[in-house]
Design a protein around this motif. Structure first.
Motif, mmCIF file in Angstrom:
data_model
loop_
_atom_site.group_PDB
_atom_site.id
_atom_site.type_symbol
_atom_site.label_atom_id
_atom_site.label_comp_id
_atom_site.label_asym_id
_atom_site.label_seq_id
_atom_site.Cartn_x
_atom_site.Cartn_y
_atom_site.Cartn_z
ATOM 1 N N LEU A 1 8.173 -62.203 -47.222
ATOM 2 C CA LEU A 1 6.835 -61.846 -47.689
ATOM 3 C C LEU A 1 6.353 -60.554 -47.019
ATOM 4 N N LEU B 1 8.290 -57.527 -48.294
ATOM 5 C CA LEU B 1 7.847 -57.183 -49.650
ATOM 6 C C LEU B 1 6.493 -56.476 -49.604
ATOM 7 N N LEU C 1 -1.282 -65.233 -48.791
ATOM 8 C CA LEU C 1 -0.114 -65.703 -49.535
ATOM 9 C C LEU C 1 0.812 -66.558 -48.664
ATOM 10 N N PRO D 1 1.160 -71.468 -48.349
ATOM 11 C CA PRO D 1 2.132 -72.553 -48.567
ATOM 12 C C PRO D 1 3.048 -72.767 -47.362
ATOM 13 N N ILE E 1 11.404 -73.501 -51.885
ATOM 14 C CA ILE E 1 11.091 -72.842 -53.159
ATOM 15 C C ILE E 1 10.371 -71.514 -52.906
ATOM 16 N N VAL E 2 9.427 -71.523 -51.956
ATOM 17 C CA VAL E 2 8.707 -70.290 -51.619
ATOM 18 C C VAL E 2 9.698 -69.209 -51.189
ATOM 19 N N LEU F 1 11.766 -67.930 -54.190
ATOM 20 C CA LEU F 1 10.995 -67.090 -55.108
ATOM 21 C C LEU F 1 10.706 -65.720 -54.500
ATOM 22 N N LEU F 2 10.404 -65.689 -53.201
ATOM 23 C CA LEU F 2 10.123 -64.407 -52.555
ATOM 24 C C LEU F 2 11.367 -63.532 -52.522
ATOM 25 N N ALA G 1 11.769 -62.185 -56.027
ATOM 26 C CA ALA G 1 10.744 -61.177 -56.320
ATOM 27 C C ALA G 1 11.053 -59.862 -55.610
ATOM 28 N N SER H 1 12.002 -56.322 -57.538
ATOM 29 C CA SER H 1 11.044 -55.209 -57.520
ATOM 30 C C SER H 1 11.516 -54.053 -56.650
ATOM 31 N N GLN I 1 2.630 -66.572 -56.461
ATOM 32 C CA GLN I 1 2.096 -67.227 -55.280
ATOM 33 C C GLN I 1 0.884 -68.111 -55.548
ATOM 34 N N LEU J 1 1.719 -71.615 -56.345
ATOM 35 C CA LEU J 1 2.295 -72.266 -55.167
ATOM 36 C C LEU J 1 1.200 -72.657 -54.172
ATOM 37 N N SER K 1 0.328 -76.472 -53.143
ATOM 38 C CA SER K 1 0.435 -76.849 -51.736
ATOM 39 C C SER K 1 -0.909 -77.346 -51.217
#
Lengths: 214, 223, 245, 43
Positions: B148, B151, B173, B176, B203-204, B207-208, B211, B215, C156, C159, C163
């Motif tokens: 995160l 990014l 962000l 979670p 999952i987080v 996905l990050l 992403a 990008s 996000q 999510l 959560s």
């Protein structure tokens, strides 16, 4: 090295920074064996032209091909390792030694590690290999950049003020590098604010003013 | 491409770790800063032992999130355009650059978490039940936060006030991850399964990673 | 200079906004109060539409960001930006009204209700989006970075949403009187519908004006960046010392 | 709760909501005017 054909072909290319046009309708063709001298005043767009040719900038309009790769799409990522670019600010990591700086590039490019020491020796920096870049003079850092180019053996050289901050022996070294590259079928673009600096080396010269070539 | 994605990413990771070893920014600045924060909180809210024991784990994760961001974004304000050009022209895929930088931050974050965990246990006398889950949660939080932060750092890149902005983008962000980390131990304390929370964090992380990889080229071209 | 096809001085969007606000106010004040909550239920008719507009705006921002990445047309960037700013406004309004309602109904300004927490987090995510847009005046670079951020939020926010819901169910089961229960009076449902609709119309009018603003601001940036007029030093003129007016 | 107190809360809520709406709309209008002026000045 290069497949038969042009190295650079720019058709009506414009480059913008924000809304300002830095390059306007540029047309430029470079064939294998040619060294182009580009001269112009400060802010004329010389560095932008080099970064465009290095595939680091995307054109705002027009089409361009460098080493067979279209500048407008992802092909440009595939030819980058064949381009040798030296900007006016050295891109070394200050905390790392010259040897480490070059070894990092060698690893990323898949070049044999032995080439690092020999290229540093070739530019006269063998004794400074273990010195951190931050304690090297500007001239030494520029020499180290040329060592990186020697090591990577690019087909297409892009040099921004190639002789600045260099002493006599290093100037000869740069000139040799350019000659060897074009003799091997590559090409070079040399940029300077001073025509006399690039005229000796260049096979032809163009002037850049206000973002336009003539 | 002459080298593989993996070689390129590892070269970037090695470069970042070497720069950190030389500058010592994480070891000598961010880490002590985090430890001081853990020391300051009891001074402010009182040194009542049961209270400290109750809030210890939660505070640990909050400090990891807020200060860990600083680790993940350190390259945002140190890398120059000339250095970026050199990396690009070495033919390094922007996506490999993203993965490599995130990986270096990940290793640094794991070390950061481990030291702060020891400090927390010492200062707050937190109960050690469920400690066996700690490495897994640390890995997931470290991975999520580094991905995160990397990014966010490449989104703000060269803009004005870039280094100040990244924590603002990352903090909301990272919720979670914070919830997942704290609730894993809360669930264990209540004798429930913590699988849902680790799954959510996984999952987080995935996905990050996707992403960031997707990008990477878009974000590089404007630099 | 970019030509402005639409007239940014047009007055009708302001009238639409005022009428929409008035319709909501009249509807909210004329409906009979809720049996349980009494007059306090009236706050709902501005709170719920505000919350709805917050979600709608951010949905539009996400869509416009994705469209920008696809088409690379700055018009989509302006839509994303405008909608995000309006969304941040309505998120702030929804939170404030929720707090007023909470204080008057339950006696506390804040509860750790899942939806409330998510809305607060969303507020900061898009505040970050707006801050990101201030970091550069390069229109294309700004649009690209903002669009990636806009799309990142798509991944996000759900999510965070889930959560927070899971977190909240583990801690405190919802023990809150929800106004939108099934036993709501039909007249209240109709009023709520009217208020949501008129607020949506208000959003559309606001978007119209806010996009005009974005367009003019972009034109200002373009004009400043392409200004090839005399440099500041040459523009100096001798002061007029002749006196008189 | 006393009806009058309830109405105070309702009026407070509507005051905040409509006050904020007017301020926001005004800010858009003001920024449009200001930007138009700058546009007129630079071109």
């Amino acid at each position: 090295m290069v497949e038969n054909g042009t190295i650079v072909s720019l058709q009506d290319i414009s480059v913008r920074a924000g809304a300002t046009h830095i390059l306007r309708n540029v047309i430029l063709n470079v064939q294998p064996g040619e060294a182009v001298g580009v001269f112009g005043a400060n802010g004329a767009g010389k560095t932008t032209l080099l970064r465009l040719l290095a595939t680091l900038l995307k054109p705002a309009s027009g089409s361009g091909v460098v080493l067979g790769a279209d500048l407008n799409n992802d092909e440009r990522y595939e030819v980058r390792h064949r381009i040798g670019y030296i900007g006016h600010v050295p891109g070394l990591y200050p905390e790392m030694t010259l040897d480490e700086n070059l070894s990092f590039i060698a690893t990323a490019m898949g070049i044999d590690g032995a080439a690092v020491a020999s290229s540093l020796a070739a530019v006269g920096l063998a004794g400074a290999a273990d010195r951190r870049a931050e304690v090297c003079s500007h001239g030494m850092q520029r020499r180290a950049e040329f060592a990186r180019i020697l090591m990577a053996q690019p087909e297409f050289l892009l040099l921004d003020e190639p002789h600045s901050a260099l002493d006599g022996s290093a100037v000869d070294l740069v000139d040799d590098l350019v000659r060897q590259t074009i003799e091997a079928g590559g090409a070079a673009v040399l940029v300077s604010h001073d025509r006399s600096r690039v005229d000796d080396l260049a096979t032809f010269s163009v002037e850049i003013a206000g973002g336009t070539l003539s | 491409m002459r080298t593989t994605f993996r070689t390129q990413a590892m070269a970037i990771t090695k470069r970042d770790l070497m720069r950190e070893r030389r500058s010592g920014e994480v070891l000598w600045v961010t880490l002590p800063f985090g430890a001081i924060a853990l020391l300051l909180i009891p001074i402010a809210i009182g040194t009542d032992r049961p209270t400290l024991r109750a809030i210890g784990i939660g505070l640990f994760w909050v400090i990891v999130m807020l200060f860990g961001v600083l680790i993940a974004v350190r390259q945002a304000h140190t890398e120059t355009q000339a250095q970026r050009d050199v990396v690009a022209l070495a033919g390094i895929d922007p996506a490999a650059g993203y993965v490599g930088r995130a990986l270096a931050s990940f290793f640094l974050l794991i070390g950061f978490e481990a030291v702060l965990a020891v400090v927390t246990v010492a200062l707050y006398d937190v109960p050690l039940d469920g400690w066996i889950w700690m490495p897994l949660v640390m890995v997931l939080v470290g991975a999520g936060l580094s991905l995160l932060g990397t990014l966010a750092a490449s989104i703000v890149s060269t803009g004005r006030s870039a280094s100040a902005l990244v924590p603002l983008l990352v903090a909301p962000l990272s919720v979670p991850l914070l919830i997942g980390a704290t609730q894993t131990f809360e669930a264990l304390r209540l004798g429930r399964s913590s699988l849902t929370w680790t799954l959510m964090m996984t999952i987080v992380v995935l996905l990050l990673a996707i992403a960031g990889v997707l990008s990477a080229r878009t974000l590089q071209e404007s630099g | 200079m970019t030509t402005l096809e639409r007239n940014p001085s047009s007055v009708w969007p302001w009238i639409v906004m005022a009428v929409a606000g008035l319709v909501t106010f009249v509807a909210a004040m004329s409906v009979s109060p809720d049996a349980v909550q009494g007059q306090l239920s009236r706050i709902m008719y501005v709170h719920v539409p505000s919350a709805w507009l917050a979600y709608l705006s951010f949905g539009v921002t996400m869509f416009a960001s994705a469209m920008y990445l696809w088409k690379r047309d700055l018009a989509w960037d302006r839509r994303a930006h405008s909608s995000a700013e309006i969304g941040v406004f309505f998120t702030g309004l929804a939170i404030s009204l929720g707090m007023i309602w909470g204080k008057s109904t339950w006696g506390v300004w804040w509860t750790w209700d899942a939806r409330l927490t998510l809305t607060a987090i969303m507020f900061f995510v898009y505040l970050g989006y707006l801050a990101l847009r201030r970091t550069t005046d390069d229109l294309d670079a700004r649009a690209k970075r903002a669009a990636v951020m806009g799309v990142l939020a798509v991944i996000q926010v759900p999510l965070v949403h889930f959560s927070v819901i899971w977190w909240q169910t583990l801690h405190q089961p919802p023990s809150i009187i929800k106004p939108e229960g099934p036993d709501m009076d039909p007249s209240m449902v109709v009023t709520l519908l009217i208020s949501v609709l008129s607020f949506t119309v208000m959003y559309a009018a606001m978007m119209y004006k806010r996009i005009d603003l974005a367009r003019i601001e972009d034109a200002v940036l373009i004009a400043e960046q392409t200004n090839t007029g005399p440099a500041a030093g040459e523009a100096v003129v001798a002061p007029d010392l002749s006196g008189g007016s | 709760m006393d009806i009058a107190v309830q109405w105070n809360w309702v009026m407070f809520g509507y005051g905040v909501a409509y006050g904020a709406l007017v301020l926001f709309a005004t800010s858009i209008a003001v920024r449009i005017t200001r930007a138009q002026k700058r546009l007129g000045g630079t071109v």
